[in-house]
Scaffold this motif. Structure first.
Motif, PDB file in Angstrom:
ATOM      1  N   ALA A 110      35.648  50.560  29.584  1.00 39.85           N
ATOM      2  CA  ALA A 110      36.063  49.936  30.878  1.00 39.85           C
ATOM      3  C   ALA A 110      35.727  49.802  32.635  1.00 39.85           C
ATOM      4  CB  ALA A 110      37.591  50.677  31.545  1.00 39.85           C
ATOM      5  N   GLY A 111      34.758  51.015  32.741  1.00 43.18           N
ATOM      6  CA  GLY A 111      33.888  50.734  33.523  1.00 43.18           C
ATOM      7  C   GLY A 111      33.125  49.535  33.435  1.00 43.18           C
ATOM      8  N   MET A 112      32.561  48.761  32.774  1.00 46.70           N
ATOM      9  CA  MET A 112      31.419  47.767  31.895  1.00 46.70           C
ATOM     10  C   MET A 112      32.493  46.934  32.450  1.00 46.70           C
ATOM     11  SD  MET A 112      28.408  48.942  32.371  1.00 46.70           S
ATOM     12  CE  MET A 112      27.915  46.785  32.411  1.00 46.70           C
ATOM     13  N   ARG A 113      33.833  47.077  32.269  1.00 48.32           N
ATOM     14  CA  ARG A 113      34.735  45.532  32.528  1.00 48.32           C
ATOM     15  C   ARG A 113      34.772  44.807  33.731  1.00 48.32           C
ATOM     16  NH1 ARG A 113      38.218  47.401  28.809  1.00 48.32           N
ATOM     17  NH2 ARG A 113      39.512  48.150  30.177  1.00 48.32           N
ATOM     18  N   ARG A 114      35.405  46.276  34.741  1.00 49.26           N
ATOM     19  CA  ARG A 114      35.531  45.921  35.931  1.00 49.26           C
ATOM     20  C   ARG A 114      34.336  45.882  37.051  1.00 49.26           C
ATOM     21  NH1 ARG A 114      38.442  51.220  35.645  1.00 49.26           N
ATOM     22  NH2 ARG A 114      36.355  52.118  36.188  1.00 49.26           N
ATOM     23  N   VAL A 115      32.871  45.528  36.228  1.00 53.06           N
ATOM     24  CA  VAL A 115      31.350  45.167  36.783  1.00 53.06           C
ATOM     25  C   VAL A 115      31.395  44.033  36.203  1.00 53.06           C
ATOM     26  CG1 VAL A 115      29.377  45.530  36.679  1.00 53.06           C
ATOM     27  CG2 VAL A 115      30.160  47.427  37.203  1.00 53.06           C
ATOM     28  N   VAL A 116      31.736  43.633  34.805  1.00 56.92           N
ATOM     29  CA  VAL A 116      31.541  42.252  34.567  1.00 56.92           C
ATOM     30  C   VAL A 116      32.911  41.422  35.273  1.00 56.92           C
ATOM     31  CG1 VAL A 116      32.469  40.569  32.499  1.00 56.92           C
ATOM     32  CG2 VAL A 116      30.643  42.862  32.538  1.00 56.92           C
ATOM     33  N   ARG A 117      33.754  41.817  35.795  1.00 55.61           N
ATOM     34  CA  ARG A 117      35.104  41.281  35.903  1.00 55.61           C
ATOM     35  C   ARG A 117      34.862  41.180  37.733  1.00 55.61           C
ATOM     36  NH1 ARG A 117      40.507  42.754  34.232  1.00 55.61           N
ATOM     37  NH2 ARG A 117      40.763  41.605  33.146  1.00 55.61           N
ATOM     38  N   ARG A 118      34.189  41.836  38.071  1.00 57.99           N
ATOM     39  CA  ARG A 118      33.476  41.226  40.146  1.00 57.99           C
ATOM     40  C   ARG A 118      32.299  40.663  39.386  1.00 57.99           C
ATOM     41  NH1 ARG A 118      32.199  46.647  41.503  1.00 57.99           N
ATOM     42  NH2 ARG A 118      33.463  47.771  39.580  1.00 57.99           N
ATOM     43  N   TYR A 119      31.202  40.421  38.832  1.00 60.87           N
ATOM     44  CA  TYR A 119      30.416  39.895  39.065  1.00 60.87           C
ATOM     45  C   TYR A 119      30.911  38.321  38.185  1.00 60.87           C
ATOM     46  CZ  TYR A 119      26.256  37.562  37.165  1.00 60.87           C
ATOM     47  OH  TYR A 119      25.449  36.450  37.299  1.00 60.87           O
ATOM     48  N   PHE A 120      31.808  38.358  37.581  1.00 56.04           N
ATOM     49  CA  PHE A 120      32.052  36.432  37.285  1.00 56.04           C
ATOM     50  C   PHE A 120      33.762  36.225  39.129  1.00 56.04           C
ATOM     51  CE2 PHE A 120      30.914  37.408  33.131  1.00 56.04           C
ATOM     52  CZ  PHE A 120      29.717  36.128  32.988  1.00 56.04           C
ATOM     53  N   ALA A 121      34.227  37.427  39.237  1.00 59.93           N
ATOM     54  CA  ALA A 121      34.863  36.716  40.396  1.00 59.93           C
ATOM     55  C   ALA A 121      34.562  36.772  41.559  1.00 59.93           C
ATOM     56  CB  ALA A 121      35.434  37.952  40.872  1.00 59.93           C
ATOM     57  N   HIS A 122      33.221  36.877  41.724  1.00 52.95           N
ATOM     58  CA  HIS A 122      31.853  37.014  43.332  1.00 52.95           C
ATOM     59  C   HIS A 122      31.138  35.980  42.617  1.00 52.95           C
ATOM     60  CE1 HIS A 122      29.143  37.565  46.007  1.00 52.95           C
ATOM     61  NE2 HIS A 122      27.701  36.929  44.645  1.00 52.95           N
ATOM     62  N   ARG A 123      30.940  35.315  41.243  1.00 57.21           N
ATOM     63  CA  ARG A 123      30.405  34.111  40.796  1.00 57.21           C
ATOM     64  C   ARG A 123      31.304  32.549  41.200  1.00 57.21           C
ATOM     65  NH1 ARG A 123      25.093  33.216  40.762  1.00 57.21           N
ATOM     66  NH2 ARG A 123      25.390  31.317  38.754  1.00 57.21           N
ATOM     67  N   ILE A 124      32.407  32.926  40.758  1.00 52.07           N
ATOM     68  CA  ILE A 124      33.457  31.852  41.046  1.00 52.07           C
ATOM     69  C   ILE A 124      33.901  31.812  42.435  1.00 52.07           C
ATOM     70  CG2 ILE A 124      35.776  31.347  40.334  1.00 52.07           C
ATOM     71  CD1 ILE A 124      35.826  32.846  37.924  1.00 52.07           C
ATOM     72  N   GLU A 125      33.602  32.464  43.319  1.00 50.82           N
ATOM     73  CA  GLU A 125      34.165  32.704  44.416  1.00 50.82           C
ATOM     74  C   GLU A 125      32.768  31.260  45.419  1.00 50.82           C
ATOM     75  OE1 GLU A 125      34.021  35.861  46.397  1.00 50.82           O
ATOM     76  OE2 GLU A 125      36.041  36.525  45.275  1.00 50.82           O
ATOM     77  N   ILE A 126      31.203  32.342  44.840  1.00 54.72           N
ATOM     78  CA  ILE A 126      29.850  30.857  45.205  1.00 54.72           C
ATOM     79  C   ILE A 126      30.646  29.365  44.551  1.00 54.72           C
ATOM     80  CG2 ILE A 126      28.087  30.644  45.117  1.00 54.72           C
ATOM     81  CD1 ILE A 126      28.101  33.622  44.623  1.00 54.72           C
ATOM     82  N   LEU A 127      30.945  29.302  44.043  1.00 50.15           N
ATOM     83  CA  LEU A 127      31.291  28.172  43.905  1.00 50.15           C
ATOM     84  C   LEU A 127      31.794  27.146  43.900  1.00 50.15           C
ATOM     85  CD1 LEU A 127      30.920  28.095  39.708  1.00 50.15           C
ATOM     86  CD2 LEU A 127      29.360  27.156  41.035  1.00 50.15           C
TER      87      LEU A 127
END
Length: 127
Positions: A110-127
């Protein structure tokens, strides 16, 4: 950014194997070669059982989400993390097995899921 990725790849492909060899030698020296091999096999068997159990649970939750008309985003992330854990469990060594087993535990996942989601959300914002 490229330097960070390069350093990360260096650590993964050079540092982790050296650390695994060191730990294997230390454990082998402390408990003996046959006991070390038996422990590696036991840890892998427990990890395989946990991966199967957690993976089937994720598949069930994914099907429930689809049947309820929801996109199974949380479940897909869990599936990815369980697949990563299984890959780590296949890699011989105690350190990767420990990380793999930790990823199979729901609170850690669950903790890693939050990290992965934040990472991908950040990556999508950059695009």
């Amino acid at each position: 950014m490229a330097a960070v990725v390069g350093l990360l790849l260096f650590v993964i492909f050079v540092g982790v194997p050296f650390a695994e060899i060191y730990v294997l030698l230390q454990v082998g020296h402390a408990v003996g070669v046959l006991n070390t091999l038996a422990l590696l096999i036991l840890v892998s068997m427990v990890g395989a059982w946990l991966a199967k159990r957690e993976g089937l649970g994720v598949l069930r939750r994914m099907q429930e989400a689809v049947n309820a008309g929801r996109v199974p985003g949380k479940e897909l992330t869990d599936g990815f993390l369980i697949l990563l854990a299984a890959a780590l469990m296949i890699t011989p060594g105690f350190l990767t097995d420990i990380v793999g087993i930790l990823l199979l535990l729901p609170p850690v996942r669950a903790g890693m899921r939050r990290v992965v989601r934040r990472y991908f959300a950040h990556r999508i914002e950059i695009l």
